[in-house]
Design an enzyme around this catalytic site. Structure first.
Site, PDB file in Angstrom:
ATOM      1  N   PRO A  66     -80.194  47.515 -53.695  1.00  0.00           N
ATOM      2  CA  PRO A  66     -79.540  46.738 -52.646  1.00  0.00           C
ATOM      3  C   PRO A  66     -78.697  47.658 -51.767  1.00  0.00           C
ATOM      4  O   PRO A  66     -78.123  48.631 -52.259  1.00  0.00           O
ATOM      5  CB  PRO A  66     -78.675  45.741 -53.417  1.00  0.00           C
ATOM      6  N   HIS A  67     -78.654  47.356 -50.479  1.00  0.00           N
ATOM      7  CA  HIS A  67     -77.921  48.221 -49.566  1.00  0.00           C
ATOM      8  C   HIS A  67     -77.441  47.431 -48.359  1.00  0.00           C
ATOM      9  O   HIS A  67     -77.951  46.362 -48.053  1.00  0.00           O
ATOM     10  CB  HIS A  67     -78.785  49.407 -49.121  1.00  0.00           C
TER      11      HIS A  67
END
Length: 156
Positions: A66-67
Site C-alpha cells: 500500500p502506498h
C-alpha cells in the site's frame, strides 16, 4: 537503494494482529503518522484508502505494497509488517496477504516514489527474502532482514 534511509526499526512490526484491509491500513497510519511532521493518522489513512480505491495494492504471493502521496509531508516514510494470520486484501491473485510494505511520500516526489515502489517490488519478488521475512520472530529481526543488517538472513 539503502532501505535503512526509508524504514526505521520503530516502523517495523512482526506478527501483527489484523482482521481486515481497513484495520491494517489504520494500523499502518498509527505507526507512520508520528514520523511525519504535521500529518495526522487520519491524513495517512485517507491517502492509503484513496489509493486502494483505485485498485488493490496486493501484488500477489501474500504481499501488499500500500502506498500514498501526502501533501505537506517533508520526507518519505515506510512501514513493514508481517501478519500473525494472513488477511484478505483483494490481491490480484486472490490470495490472502501476510507481508505488507507501506510507503508514504511527499506529494511532489513522483519520480523517487515510482523508483522506490519498483525497488520494493523487486525485493519482494525474491523468494528467499520473503521466506526470511515470514520466518522473522521479532520486530528487530524483521527490520534486520529487510535492510540487510546483522546475522539474520537478509533481502539483497
Amino acid at each position: 537503494m539503502n532501505f535503512s534511509d526509508l524504514l526505521s526499526p520503530d516502523c517495523t512490526r512482526c506478527a501483527v494482529e489484523g482482521t481486515s484491509k481497513k484495520k491494517l491500513l489504520e494500523i499502518i497510519s498509527q505507526i507512520a503518522a508520528p514520523k511525519l511532521c504535521n500529518i495526522t493518522r487520519i491524513d495517512v489513512f485517507e491517502s492509503l484508502l484513496s489509493r486502494e480505491r483505485l485498485g488493490s495494492t496486493g501484488i500477489g504471493l501474500g504481499i501488499a505494497i500500500p502506498h500514498g502521496r501526502l501533501p505537506g509531508a517533508s520526507q518519505p516514510v515506510a512501514v513493514l509488517l508481517t501478519m500473525a494470520k494472513p488477511i484478505d486484501f483483494d490481491a490480484i491473485d486472490n490470495q490472502p496477504v501476510d507481508i505488507v510494505f507501506a510507503l508514504l511520500v511527499p506529494e511532489n516526489e513522483q519520480e523517487q516514489y515510482l523508483q522506490t515502489l519498483a525497488e520494493v517490488a523487486r525485493k519482494m519478488n525474491d523468494k528467499s527474502c520473503t521466506r526470511a521475512l515470514r520466518e522473522a520472530d521479532s520486530d528487530k529481526a524483521l527490520y534486520d532482514i529487510f535492510v540487510g543488517k546483522g546475522q539474520a538472513a537478509s533481502c539483497s
